[in-house]
Design a protein around this motif. Sequence first.
Motif, mmCIF file in Angstrom:
data_model
loop_
_atom_site.group_PDB
_atom_site.id
_atom_site.type_symbol
_atom_site.label_atom_id
_atom_site.label_comp_id
_atom_site.label_asym_id
_atom_site.label_seq_id
_atom_site.Cartn_x
_atom_site.Cartn_y
_atom_site.Cartn_z
ATOM 1 N N ARG A 213 5.005 12.518 12.145
ATOM 2 C CA ARG A 213 4.663 13.793 11.334
ATOM 3 C C ARG A 213 5.897 14.703 11.257
ATOM 4 O O ARG A 213 6.231 15.092 10.164
ATOM 5 C CB ARG A 213 3.670 14.619 12.180
ATOM 6 C CG ARG A 213 2.415 13.742 12.080
ATOM 7 C CD ARG A 213 1.414 13.970 10.884
ATOM 8 N NE ARG A 213 1.260 12.453 10.239
ATOM 9 C CZ ARG A 213 0.535 12.538 9.172
ATOM 10 N NH1 ARG A 213 0.099 13.547 8.605
ATOM 11 N NH2 ARG A 213 0.200 11.263 8.666
ATOM 12 N N PHE B 24 -9.182 2.880 27.383
ATOM 13 C CA PHE B 24 -8.131 3.718 26.813
ATOM 14 C C PHE B 24 -7.450 4.587 27.507
ATOM 15 O O PHE B 24 -8.041 5.103 28.326
ATOM 16 C CB PHE B 24 -8.551 4.308 25.359
ATOM 17 C CG PHE B 24 -7.352 4.982 24.602
ATOM 18 C CD1 PHE B 24 -7.220 6.200 24.780
ATOM 19 C CD2 PHE B 24 -6.551 4.260 23.849
ATOM 20 C CE1 PHE B 24 -6.201 6.930 24.054
ATOM 21 C CE2 PHE B 24 -5.785 4.911 22.923
ATOM 22 C CZ PHE B 24 -5.361 6.141 23.223
ATOM 23 N N MET C 208 -4.629 7.711 27.356
ATOM 24 C CA MET C 208 -3.767 8.447 26.455
ATOM 25 C C MET C 208 -2.892 9.118 27.538
ATOM 26 O O MET C 208 -3.248 9.617 28.598
ATOM 27 C CB MET C 208 -4.696 9.502 26.074
ATOM 28 C CG MET C 208 -4.562 9.274 24.638
ATOM 29 S SD MET C 208 -5.632 10.422 23.638
ATOM 30 C CE MET C 208 -5.062 12.050 23.866
ATOM 31 N N MET D 187 0.722 -1.390 -0.090
ATOM 32 C CA MET D 187 -0.175 -0.027 -0.036
ATOM 33 C C MET D 187 0.997 1.279 0.081
ATOM 34 O O MET D 187 1.973 1.212 0.608
ATOM 35 C CB MET D 187 -0.781 0.181 1.162
ATOM 36 C CG MET D 187 -2.186 0.264 1.092
ATOM 37 S SD MET D 187 -3.149 0.186 2.712
ATOM 38 C CE MET D 187 -3.491 1.765 2.906
ATOM 39 N N LYS D 188 0.499 2.359 -0.540
ATOM 40 C CA LYS D 188 0.934 3.637 -0.429
ATOM 41 C C LYS D 188 1.069 4.182 0.857
ATOM 42 O O LYS D 188 -0.077 4.204 1.480
ATOM 43 C CB LYS D 188 0.805 4.313 -1.968
ATOM 44 C CG LYS D 188 1.632 4.186 -2.859
ATOM 45 C CD LYS D 188 1.138 5.183 -4.232
ATOM 46 C CE LYS D 188 1.951 6.428 -3.985
ATOM 47 N NZ LYS D 188 1.730 7.523 -5.185
ATOM 48 N N GLU D 189 2.032 4.809 1.033
ATOM 49 C CA GLU D 189 2.095 5.934 2.454
ATOM 50 C C GLU D 189 1.179 7.037 1.979
ATOM 51 O O GLU D 189 0.920 7.524 0.943
ATOM 52 C CB GLU D 189 3.315 6.453 2.423
ATOM 53 C CG GLU D 189 4.311 5.615 2.958
ATOM 54 C CD GLU D 189 4.179 5.578 4.517
ATOM 55 O OE1 GLU D 189 4.858 4.862 5.416
ATOM 56 O OE2 GLU D 189 3.168 6.300 5.090
ATOM 57 N N THR D 190 0.344 7.511 2.963
ATOM 58 C CA THR D 190 -0.613 8.744 2.714
ATOM 59 C C THR D 190 0.409 9.640 2.413
ATOM 60 O O THR D 190 1.407 10.113 3.339
ATOM 61 C CB THR D 190 -1.539 9.003 3.903
ATOM 62 O OG1 THR D 190 -1.800 7.532 4.420
ATOM 63 C CG2 THR D 190 -2.481 9.885 3.726
ATOM 64 N N ARG E 150 4.782 21.432 20.161
ATOM 65 C CA ARG E 150 4.689 20.291 19.142
ATOM 66 C C ARG E 150 3.438 19.650 19.331
ATOM 67 O O ARG E 150 2.595 20.240 20.369
ATOM 68 C CB ARG E 150 5.685 19.171 19.950
ATOM 69 C CG ARG E 150 7.071 19.610 19.820
ATOM 70 C CD ARG E 150 8.175 18.797 20.587
ATOM 71 N NE ARG E 150 8.462 17.662 19.804
ATOM 72 C CZ ARG E 150 9.659 17.035 20.063
ATOM 73 N NH1 ARG E 150 10.052 17.032 20.849
ATOM 74 N NH2 ARG E 150 9.750 15.723 19.333
ATOM 75 N N LEU E 151 3.199 18.869 18.505
ATOM 76 C CA LEU E 151 1.773 18.235 18.331
ATOM 77 C C LEU E 151 1.387 17.691 19.689
ATOM 78 O O LEU E 151 0.056 17.782 20.029
ATOM 79 C CB LEU E 151 1.531 17.236 17.218
ATOM 80 C CG LEU E 151 1.782 17.449 15.861
ATOM 81 C CD1 LEU E 151 1.609 16.347 15.130
ATOM 82 C CD2 LEU E 151 0.511 18.809 15.689
ATOM 83 N N ASP E 152 1.992 16.737 20.593
ATOM 84 C CA ASP E 152 1.448 16.401 21.500
ATOM 85 C C ASP E 152 1.790 17.137 22.921
ATOM 86 O O ASP E 152 1.706 16.528 23.911
ATOM 87 C CB ASP E 152 2.059 14.851 21.703
ATOM 88 C CG ASP E 152 3.475 14.915 21.291
ATOM 89 O OD1 ASP E 152 4.166 15.957 21.286
ATOM 90 O OD2 ASP E 152 4.239 13.958 21.291
ATOM 91 N N ILE F 227 -11.019 -1.745 24.386
ATOM 92 C CA ILE F 227 -11.416 -0.332 23.756
ATOM 93 C C ILE F 227 -12.193 0.591 24.611
ATOM 94 O O ILE F 227 -12.210 1.863 24.463
ATOM 95 C CB ILE F 227 -12.281 -0.757 22.617
ATOM 96 C CG1 ILE F 227 -12.712 0.385 21.675
ATOM 97 C CG2 ILE F 227 -13.956 -1.147 23.065
ATOM 98 C CD1 ILE F 227 -12.935 0.148 20.080
ATOM 99 N N VAL G 28 -1.226 20.416 27.982
ATOM 100 C CA VAL G 28 -1.403 21.419 26.746
ATOM 101 C C VAL G 28 -1.345 22.999 27.645
ATOM 102 O O VAL G 28 -2.473 23.039 28.284
ATOM 103 C CB VAL G 28 -2.433 21.374 26.049
ATOM 104 C CG1 VAL G 28 -2.436 22.289 25.026
ATOM 105 C CG2 VAL G 28 -2.214 19.911 25.441
ATOM 106 N N ASP G 29 -0.446 23.587 27.055
ATOM 107 C CA ASP G 29 -0.551 25.016 27.849
ATOM 108 C C ASP G 29 -1.664 25.836 27.387
ATOM 109 O O ASP G 29 -1.343 26.375 26.229
ATOM 110 C CB ASP G 29 0.947 25.673 27.495
ATOM 111 C CG ASP G 29 1.228 26.806 28.247
ATOM 112 O OD1 ASP G 29 2.135 27.686 27.630
ATOM 113 O OD2 ASP G 29 0.545 27.189 29.142
#
Lengths: 440, 228
Positions: free
Chosen positions: A212, A296, A298, A1-4, A23-25, A293, A303-304
């Motif tokens: 990313r 979960f 996380m 499969m191709k990468e997105t 940063r994203l996280d 499920i 997040v500031d």
Amino acid sequence: MKETPLSNCERRFLLRAIQERKRLDGRQCYDYRNVRISFGPEYGCCVVELGKTRVLGQVSCELVPPKPNRATEGILFCNLELSPMAAPGFEPGRQSELLVKVNRLIERCLRNSKCIDTESLCVVAGEKVWQIRVDLHLLNHDGNIIDAASIAGIVALCHFRRPDVSVQGKEVTVYSPEERDPVPLSIHHMPICVSFAFFQQGTYLLVDPNEREERVMDGLLVIAMNKHREICTIQSSGGIMLLKDQVLRCSKITAVKVAEITELIQKALENDQKVRKEGGKFGFAESIPNQKITAFKMDSAAVDTSNVEEQAEEIITKADPPSEVFAKPILHTPGTAQIGEGIENAWGDLEESEREEAAEEEGESSATAFECQRTETEDTSMMSEAKDEPIVLSDSEEEEVVILEPQEEPKKTRPQTNLKQENTSKKAFNKKRRKKRASR
Amino acid sequence: MINQQPLPARTARPPASPSNRAPCRRRAIGVSGRAVSLLLRPLPSIGHGHFASASAGARKVYVPVKGDHVIGIVTGKVGDVFRLDVGGSEQASLSYLAFEGATKRNRPNVQVGDLIYGQFLVANKDMEPEMVCIDSSGRASGMGVIGQDGFLFKVSLGLIRKLLAPKCEIIQELSQLYPFELVLGMNGRIWVKAKTIQQTLILVNILEACEYMTAEQRKQALAKLSGN
């Protein structure tokens, strides 16, 4: 499969966020993700999770004839595989560049640094030596494969026990684990790789890049170091030009990170040792938490959001206070009044209206959250009134009439200006709908 | 407050800018009045005789369905046709004439790597899927190239359906925080844009976590954010 493929919008956003040191996280620039180490029931089997990146390491051994030029040394063989379940772009048979690069790096990190004592792996000089094979499988790719793989490799090696051997003359006896306890490998030191991602030609630096972030980075610097601050391997890829002090700074950061990670590894190994000795349950079933499920978990990164409040307050204090002078409202009919005249009609070109819209939105953003709520409540009442009184709306594009709540005091002019603009647009929108309905 | 008059099948961008104060976007593309956004959402395509069943919610791999609105990433241009990645097993094709106001002379401004919001015209297992950015009456109604800023991320298909349900609490609660624009693609992709990067990141994290948070947890998190 191709990468997105990576869209321009994501690339731009990530680079802008990195420029603002976000940063994203929610991590800081020099923060690592959580490292979790768990062991399997066999000796030498471990799973290392670096955030969501997961690597499985398994060490095995075999008696083989040694290499001709190194007759008294054992052999260490490392192999990393990118499993197709790690990312959509990985295919089983394909020798991608990434695979070759990571394999070579892990090999240099583990083998060339002489982290295990290969002389002790010799059984009969020139005839039989132990070949230690480290197999690493990437189970999930979320960035920074190299670090996770190096940690998995060294942890697996530390955890592994090889069968005990005794040599009597020419006879070699290999004892099974039941006969004699297996013997750990003799480890000199623990080299661990730390990756640095560079952006904007080396201006911005991130430790432990995400998947990313890896896609948009300019270059990568990998430093493998042990806790004695000895550099085992250093590699820079991507063709960016690094300054001397940047590399020195990175090595200092590496020393700190490696110390932390080594401590974590020692603790994990000790824990596992203790559990096995006490006869408790060990293995993946115990150490990897239940991932249902409905259960979960996380990793919570703070997040500031304090900035937002400050900015908002700043804007309030800087904004002009509402003007005290306002025209008297002209009462048309009960429930309908007019204050002043409507704003300039902006139903011009699409492009122009877009620009104006952007300007309007900028201007409106100066109100804060609580005002937002107030206008929202006024909104709802306005919407309903707009429908109830078609008389007020004329077919001309000019907006002149403002519908107000009869109970609302006319003192709050700022919300009202927003209301006016809002109302303009709402009525324009209603009109548009009416026109559309009429046209059908 | 929902307008009960039936509107013809004009599908605007689903909850686009549920902001309380932003004026309605005057482009033909999308409207932001909350009443409208609650009406005009594409219904989850359950009855189409294929695998998109109700249990598909936890999946992440999308199967193209005719009429679904999705966000695609342009991967290339082949002659007169754009190739888009929609997260399915095949790439979709999009003709350059399938935009509002596009003619042979007047081509749309679409580059490789841009995001496109469109709907499937043809989507079955025998042919490669085809997308268009206009509806049956030739209007864009929210579709087309998605603006430059903002961030795109992926969630599971079930969360998208939950967000597109009428009176979605999550969207309502989020709109109390600060104004933002939101485009939801049925292929699991969400595009979000807020005023600052920080706000956008907060929204991204909340939406990703919404999959697993209960309503109380979400309310708590949002209360913490807005009370901050």
